[in-house]
Motif scaffolding. Sequence first.
Motif, PDB file in Angstrom:
ATOM      1  N   ALA A  87       5.837  -9.006 -13.442  1.00  0.00           N
ATOM      2  CA  ALA A  87       4.404  -8.846 -13.732  1.00  0.00           C
ATOM      3  C   ALA A  87       4.078  -7.392 -14.081  1.00  0.00           C
ATOM      4  CB  ALA A  87       3.580  -9.314 -12.541  1.00  0.00           C
ATOM      5  N   VAL A  88       4.663  -6.444 -13.364  1.00  0.00           N
ATOM      6  CA  VAL A  88       4.427  -5.024 -13.663  1.00  0.00           C
ATOM      7  C   VAL A  88       4.998  -4.665 -15.033  1.00  0.00           C
ATOM      8  CG1 VAL A  88       4.995  -2.665 -12.944  1.00  0.00           C
ATOM      9  CG2 VAL A  88       4.315  -4.366 -11.242  1.00  0.00           C
ATOM     10  N   ILE A  89       6.192  -5.156 -15.332  1.00  0.00           N
ATOM     11  CA  ILE A  89       6.826  -4.891 -16.632  1.00  0.00           C
ATOM     12  C   ILE A  89       5.969  -5.486 -17.754  1.00  0.00           C
ATOM     13  CG2 ILE A  89       8.859  -5.384 -18.071  1.00  0.00           C
ATOM     14  CD1 ILE A  89       9.400  -3.270 -15.979  1.00  0.00           C
ATOM     15  N   CYS A  90       5.409  -6.677 -17.532  1.00  0.00           N
ATOM     16  CA  CYS A  90       4.544  -7.284 -18.554  1.00  0.00           C
ATOM     17  C   CYS A  90       3.326  -6.414 -18.828  1.00  0.00           C
ATOM     18  CB  CYS A  90       4.094  -8.677 -18.112  1.00  0.00           C
ATOM     19  SG  CYS A  90       5.369  -9.919 -18.235  1.00  0.00           S
ATOM     20  N   PHE A  91       2.719  -5.909 -17.770  1.00  0.00           N
ATOM     21  CA  PHE A  91       1.557  -5.038 -17.947  1.00  0.00           C
ATOM     22  C   PHE A  91       1.936  -3.785 -18.729  1.00  0.00           C
ATOM     23  CE2 PHE A  91      -1.098  -1.505 -16.458  1.00  0.00           C
ATOM     24  CZ  PHE A  91      -2.331  -1.959 -16.889  1.00  0.00           C
ATOM     25  N   LEU A  92       3.037  -3.148 -18.365  1.00  0.00           N
ATOM     26  CA  LEU A  92       3.481  -1.942 -19.080  1.00  0.00           C
ATOM     27  C   LEU A  92       3.821  -2.248 -20.538  1.00  0.00           C
ATOM     28  CD1 LEU A  92       5.749  -0.255 -16.384  1.00  0.00           C
ATOM     29  CD2 LEU A  92       3.476   0.468 -17.136  1.00  0.00           C
ATOM     30  N   LEU A  93       4.428  -3.400 -20.771  1.00  0.00           N
ATOM     31  CA  LEU A  93       4.788  -3.789 -22.135  1.00  0.00           C
ATOM     32  C   LEU A  93       3.538  -3.999 -22.984  1.00  0.00           C
ATOM     33  CD1 LEU A  93       7.282  -4.369 -23.846  1.00  0.00           C
ATOM     34  CD2 LEU A  93       7.174  -6.725 -23.103  1.00  0.00           C
ATOM     35  N   ILE A  94       2.513  -4.594 -22.417  1.00  0.00           N
ATOM     36  CA  ILE A  94       1.251  -4.788 -23.144  1.00  0.00           C
ATOM     37  C   ILE A  94       0.635  -3.443 -23.503  1.00  0.00           C
ATOM     38  CG2 ILE A  94      -1.132  -5.599 -22.870  1.00  0.00           C
ATOM     39  CD1 ILE A  94       0.032  -7.942 -21.241  1.00  0.00           C
ATOM     40  N   VAL A  95       0.616  -2.517 -22.542  1.00  0.00           N
ATOM     41  CA  VAL A  95       0.032  -1.196 -22.791  1.00  0.00           C
ATOM     42  C   VAL A  95       0.800  -0.458 -23.885  1.00  0.00           C
ATOM     43  CG1 VAL A  95      -0.367   1.081 -21.756  1.00  0.00           C
ATOM     44  CG2 VAL A  95      -0.994  -0.988 -20.504  1.00  0.00           C
ATOM     45  N   VAL A  96       2.120  -0.485 -23.820  1.00  0.00           N
ATOM     46  CA  VAL A  96       2.935   0.234 -24.809  1.00  0.00           C
ATOM     47  C   VAL A  96       2.760  -0.362 -26.199  1.00  0.00           C
ATOM     48  CG1 VAL A  96       5.323   0.724 -25.492  1.00  0.00           C
ATOM     49  CG2 VAL A  96       4.610   1.094 -23.145  1.00  0.00           C
ATOM     50  N   VAL A  97       2.680  -1.680 -26.291  1.00  0.00           N
ATOM     51  CA  VAL A  97       2.509  -2.311 -27.603  1.00  0.00           C
ATOM     52  C   VAL A  97       1.130  -1.986 -28.180  1.00  0.00           C
ATOM     53  CG1 VAL A  97       2.276  -4.550 -28.760  1.00  0.00           C
ATOM     54  CG2 VAL A  97       4.196  -4.140 -27.243  1.00  0.00           C
ATOM     55  N   LEU A  98       0.119  -1.972 -27.324  1.00  0.00           N
ATOM     56  CA  LEU A  98      -1.217  -1.656 -27.827  1.00  0.00           C
ATOM     57  C   LEU A  98      -1.371  -0.193 -28.222  1.00  0.00           C
ATOM     58  CD1 LEU A  98      -3.478  -3.780 -25.458  1.00  0.00           C
ATOM     59  CD2 LEU A  98      -2.940  -4.200 -27.862  1.00  0.00           C
ATOM     60  N   LEU A  99      -0.579   0.692 -27.659  1.00  0.00           N
ATOM     61  CA  LEU A  99      -0.649   2.114 -28.009  1.00  0.00           C
ATOM     62  C   LEU A  99       0.078   2.450 -29.304  1.00  0.00           C
ATOM     63  CD1 LEU A  99      -0.209   3.930 -24.581  1.00  0.00           C
ATOM     64  CD2 LEU A  99      -2.268   3.779 -25.981  1.00  0.00           C
ATOM     65  N   GLN A 100       0.888   1.543 -29.801  1.00  0.00           N
ATOM     66  CA  GLN A 100       1.653   1.841 -31.012  1.00  0.00           C
ATOM     67  C   GLN A 100       0.722   2.000 -32.201  1.00  0.00           C
ATOM     68  OE1 GLN A 100       4.779  -0.961 -31.631  1.00  0.00           O
ATOM     69  NE2 GLN A 100       5.915  -0.288 -29.842  1.00  0.00           N
ATOM     70  N   PRO A 101       1.072   2.927 -33.071  1.00  0.00           N
ATOM     71  CA  PRO A 101       0.188   3.170 -34.227  1.00  0.00           C
ATOM     72  C   PRO A 101       0.242   2.013 -35.217  1.00  0.00           C
ATOM     73  CG  PRO A 101       2.183   4.481 -34.416  1.00  0.00           C
ATOM     74  CD  PRO A 101       2.223   3.806 -33.073  1.00  0.00           C
ATOM     75  N   GLY A 102      -0.925   1.744 -35.771  1.00  0.00           N
ATOM     76  CA  GLY A 102      -1.009   0.728 -36.805  1.00  0.00           C
ATOM     77  C   GLY A 102      -1.551   1.351 -38.070  1.00  0.00           C
ATOM     78  N   GLN A 103      -0.782   1.423 -39.104  1.00  0.00           N
ATOM     79  CA  GLN A 103      -1.146   1.983 -40.403  1.00  0.00           C
ATOM     80  C   GLN A 103      -1.615   3.434 -40.285  1.00  0.00           C
ATOM     81  OE1 GLN A 103      -3.870  -0.544 -42.450  1.00  0.00           O
ATOM     82  NE2 GLN A 103      -2.533  -2.326 -42.343  1.00  0.00           N
ATOM     83  N   GLY A 104      -0.839   4.253 -39.600  1.00  0.00           N
ATOM     84  CA  GLY A 104      -1.123   5.682 -39.542  1.00  0.00           C
ATOM     85  C   GLY A 104      -2.067   6.090 -38.422  1.00  0.00           C
ATOM     86  N   GLN A 105      -2.515   5.188 -37.608  1.00  0.00           N
ATOM     87  CA  GLN A 105      -3.410   5.525 -36.506  1.00  0.00           C
ATOM     88  C   GLN A 105      -2.655   5.371 -35.191  1.00  0.00           C
ATOM     89  OE1 GLN A 105      -6.454   6.771 -37.001  1.00  0.00           O
ATOM     90  NE2 GLN A 105      -5.994   6.629 -39.182  1.00  0.00           N
ATOM     91  N   GLY A 106      -3.247   5.725 -34.108  1.00  0.00           N
ATOM     92  CA  GLY A 106      -2.624   5.602 -32.807  1.00  0.00           C
ATOM     93  C   GLY A 106      -2.788   6.886 -32.035  1.00  0.00           C
ATOM     94  N   ILE A 107      -1.836   7.204 -31.168  1.00  0.00           N
ATOM     95  CA  ILE A 107      -1.914   8.416 -30.364  1.00  0.00           C
ATOM     96  C   ILE A 107      -1.861   9.659 -31.248  1.00  0.00           C
ATOM     97  CG2 ILE A 107      -0.730   9.806 -28.629  1.00  0.00           C
ATOM     98  CD1 ILE A 107       0.133   7.308 -27.262  1.00  0.00           C
ATOM     99  N   SER A 108      -1.134   9.606 -32.341  1.00  0.00           N
ATOM    100  CA  SER A 108      -1.000  10.779 -33.199  1.00  0.00           C
ATOM    101  C   SER A 108      -2.317  11.140 -33.874  1.00  0.00           C
ATOM    102  CB  SER A 108       0.066  10.541 -34.265  1.00  0.00           C
ATOM    103  OG  SER A 108      -0.336   9.474 -35.111  1.00  0.00           O
ATOM    104  N   GLY A 109      -3.249  10.216 -33.969  1.00  0.00           N
ATOM    105  CA  GLY A 109      -4.534  10.484 -34.585  1.00  0.00           C
ATOM    106  C   GLY A 109      -5.543  11.084 -33.630  1.00  0.00           C
ATOM    107  N   MET A 110      -5.185  11.258 -32.381  1.00  0.00           N
ATOM    108  CA  MET A 110      -6.117  11.804 -31.397  1.00  0.00           C
ATOM    109  C   MET A 110      -6.123  13.333 -31.465  1.00  0.00           C
ATOM    110  SD  MET A 110      -5.158   9.220 -28.287  1.00  0.00           S
ATOM    111  CE  MET A 110      -5.946  10.185 -27.052  1.00  0.00           C
ATOM    112  N   GLY A 111      -7.206  13.944 -31.034  1.00  0.00           N
ATOM    113  CA  GLY A 111      -7.260  15.396 -30.962  1.00  0.00           C
ATOM    114  C   GLY A 111      -7.880  16.058 -32.165  1.00  0.00           C
ATOM    115  N   GLY A 112      -8.346  15.305 -33.126  1.00  0.00           N
ATOM    116  CA  GLY A 112      -9.045  15.896 -34.259  1.00  0.00           C
ATOM    117  C   GLY A 112      -8.150  16.227 -35.430  1.00  0.00           C
ATOM    118  N   ALA A 113      -6.926  16.622 -35.200  1.00  0.00           N
ATOM    119  CA  ALA A 113      -6.059  17.002 -36.305  1.00  0.00           C
ATOM    120  C   ALA A 113      -5.691  15.790 -37.155  1.00  0.00           C
ATOM    121  CB  ALA A 113      -4.795  17.674 -35.776  1.00  0.00           C
TER     122      ALA A 113
END
Length: 121
Positions: free
Chosen positions: A11-37
Amino acid sequence: MLYNIIVGVIAVICFLLIVVVLLQPGQGQGISGMGGAGAIGGGGGLGARRTADLLSKSTSILAAIFLTLCVLANFAIDRGETNRSILQEGSPGMNAPIEVPSETVPAIPQQEDNSSEENEN
C-alpha cells in the motif's frame, strides 16, 4: 502475520508510485517548470532531462519493488492446509474390495417358450 506486513508495504509503495507518476513532466512541464525559470523559457537550475531521469528511474524501481512484493504476498498467504491433487488422494472407493455378483443376469431378457406347452394340450 507476514502477509499483513507485505500488504501494508504494498500500500505504501502504491502511494509512492502514484505520486512519482503524477510528478513526471508532461510535454515539457513538471518539476522543471517550477521556480519561474521554466515559465519564462530559460533553462533554470533543474534541467528537464535530469528531472526526467530521476523520476523515470524512481518509477522503474518502485514498479519492480511492487511486482516483487505482489509475488511474495502470494506465497505468504496462510492457507492452513496442504494442497493435494486428486491423484495423490485417490478416489473414495479405491481401497474398497470389489464385489463380484454370484449370478450374472443376461443383457437381453429371454422369453420363455410357451408354444411347446400349447401343442401338448
